[in-house]
Design a protein around this motif. Sequence first.
Motif, short mmCIF file in Angstrom:
data_model
loop_
_atom_site.label_atom_id
_atom_site.label_comp_id
_atom_site.label_asym_id
_atom_site.label_seq_id
_atom_site.Cartn_x
_atom_site.Cartn_y
_atom_site.Cartn_z
N PHE A 80 0.84 -1.19 0.00
CA PHE A 80 0.00 0.00 0.00
C PHE A 80 0.88 1.24 0.00
O PHE A 80 1.96 1.25 0.61
N THR A 81 0.38 2.30 -0.64
CA THR A 81 1.10 3.56 -0.68
C THR A 81 0.13 4.72 -0.51
O THR A 81 -0.87 4.80 -1.22
N ILE A 82 0.45 5.60 0.44
CA ILE A 82 -0.35 6.81 0.64
C ILE A 82 0.29 7.95 -0.13
O ILE A 82 1.52 8.05 -0.22
N SER A 83 -0.55 8.79 -0.70
CA SER A 83 -0.07 9.98 -1.40
C SER A 83 -1.13 11.05 -1.29
O SER A 83 -2.25 10.79 -0.84
N SER A 84 -0.78 12.26 -1.68
CA SER A 84 -1.75 13.34 -1.60
C SER A 84 -1.54 14.34 -2.71
O SER A 84 -0.45 14.44 -3.28
N ASP A 85 -2.59 15.05 -3.01
CA ASP A 85 -2.56 16.13 -3.99
C ASP A 85 -3.17 17.34 -3.29
O ASP A 85 -4.40 17.42 -3.17
N ASN A 86 -2.32 18.24 -2.83
CA ASN A 86 -2.82 19.40 -2.08
C ASN A 86 -3.66 20.31 -2.94
O ASN A 86 -4.56 21.00 -2.44
N ASN A 87 -3.40 20.34 -4.23
CA ASN A 87 -4.21 21.18 -5.12
C ASN A 87 -5.65 20.68 -5.20
O ASN A 87 -6.57 21.47 -5.45
N LYS A 88 -5.81 19.38 -5.04
CA LYS A 88 -7.15 18.78 -5.09
C LYS A 88 -7.71 18.49 -3.70
O LYS A 88 -8.81 17.94 -3.59
N ASN A 89 -6.94 18.82 -2.65
CA ASN A 89 -7.37 18.50 -1.29
C ASN A 89 -7.76 17.05 -1.14
O ASN A 89 -8.79 16.71 -0.54
N THR A 90 -6.94 16.18 -1.69
CA THR A 90 -7.27 14.76 -1.74
C THR A 90 -6.07 13.92 -1.32
O THR A 90 -4.94 14.22 -1.72
N VAL A 91 -6.35 12.90 -0.54
CA VAL A 91 -5.33 11.91 -0.19
C VAL A 91 -5.76 10.58 -0.80
O VAL A 91 -6.95 10.28 -0.90
N TYR A 92 -4.77 9.82 -1.21
CA TYR A 92 -5.03 8.56 -1.90
C TYR A 92 -4.40 7.39 -1.13
O TYR A 92 -3.43 7.56 -0.39
N LEU A 93 -4.95 6.23 -1.36
CA LEU A 93 -4.35 5.01 -0.86
C LEU A 93 -4.32 4.02 -2.03
O LEU A 93 -5.36 3.50 -2.44
N GLN A 94 -3.12 3.82 -2.57
CA GLN A 94 -2.93 2.84 -3.62
C GLN A 94 -2.70 1.48 -2.97
O GLN A 94 -1.77 1.33 -2.17
N MET A 95 -3.53 0.52 -3.32
CA MET A 95 -3.46 -0.81 -2.72
C MET A 95 -3.19 -1.83 -3.81
O MET A 95 -4.00 -2.00 -4.72
N ASN A 96 -2.05 -2.48 -3.70
CA ASN A 96 -1.65 -3.50 -4.68
C ASN A 96 -1.56 -4.86 -4.01
O ASN A 96 -1.50 -4.96 -2.77
N SER A 97 -1.52 -5.88 -4.81
CA SER A 97 -1.38 -7.26 -4.31
C SER A 97 -2.38 -7.54 -3.19
O SER A 97 -2.04 -8.05 -2.13
N LEU A 98 -3.61 -7.19 -3.45
CA LEU A 98 -4.64 -7.31 -2.41
C LEU A 98 -4.90 -8.76 -2.04
O LEU A 98 -4.83 -9.67 -2.89
N LYS A 99 -5.21 -8.93 -0.77
CA LYS A 99 -5.47 -10.26 -0.20
C LYS A 99 -6.88 -10.28 0.40
O LYS A 99 -7.40 -9.23 0.78
N PRO A 100 -7.46 -11.45 0.56
CA PRO A 100 -8.77 -11.50 1.21
C PRO A 100 -8.77 -10.85 2.60
O PRO A 100 -9.78 -10.26 3.00
N ASP A 101 -7.65 -10.92 3.31
CA ASP A 101 -7.56 -10.30 4.63
C ASP A 101 -7.61 -8.78 4.58
O ASP A 101 -7.75 -8.14 5.63
N ASP A 102 -7.49 -8.20 3.40
CA ASP A 102 -7.60 -6.75 3.27
C ASP A 102 -9.05 -6.29 3.19
O ASP A 102 -9.32 -5.09 3.18
N THR A 103 -9.97 -7.24 3.14
CA THR A 103 -11.38 -6.89 3.09
C THR A 103 -11.78 -6.13 4.34
O THR A 103 -11.58 -6.60 5.47
N ALA A 104 -12.35 -4.93 4.14
CA ALA A 104 -12.70 -4.08 5.28
C ALA A 104 -13.37 -2.82 4.76
O ALA A 104 -13.35 -2.54 3.55
N VAL A 105 -13.91 -2.05 5.69
CA VAL A 105 -14.32 -0.68 5.39
C VAL A 105 -13.12 0.21 5.68
O VAL A 105 -12.58 0.20 6.79
N TYR A 106 -12.73 0.98 4.68
CA TYR A 106 -11.57 1.87 4.79
C TYR A 106 -12.05 3.31 5.00
O TYR A 106 -12.90 3.80 4.24
#
Length: 116
Positions: free
Chosen positions: A67-93
């Motif tokens: 997983f990688t967190i990033s942000s774009d201050n111009n858009k007031n947005t933060v992102y969470l890039q999630m790769n190689s997802l597993k069933p254990d990653d199932t959740a409300v984020y």
Amino acid sequence: VQLVESGGGLVQPGGSLRLSCAASGFTFSNYGMSWYRQAPGKERVLVVAINSPGGNPNYADSVKGRFTISSDNNKNTVYLQMNSLKPDDTAVYSCRAFNLFGRDYWGQGTQVTVSS
């Protein structure tokens, strides 16, 4: 003040998703940002946090390297890039914005389901 997450959904194991958290009503760049998740029947846990503006991210061991967190201050947005997802990653984020003066804001969450 509002935080709105999006980007969740159903993905197969090994797949990827990018979550977004759009902030409004406050100066986004002055806040620490984090992502949490809550799996069914379990407590909410921290996924990753940037504890101060411009700080380094701290990842939970379970998501390091995937997983990688990033942000774009111009858009007031933060992102969470999630790769190689597993069933254990199932959740409300959920995303969270906080500062040293006690301001603490949460989004409503977005469901991520990893299943074949």
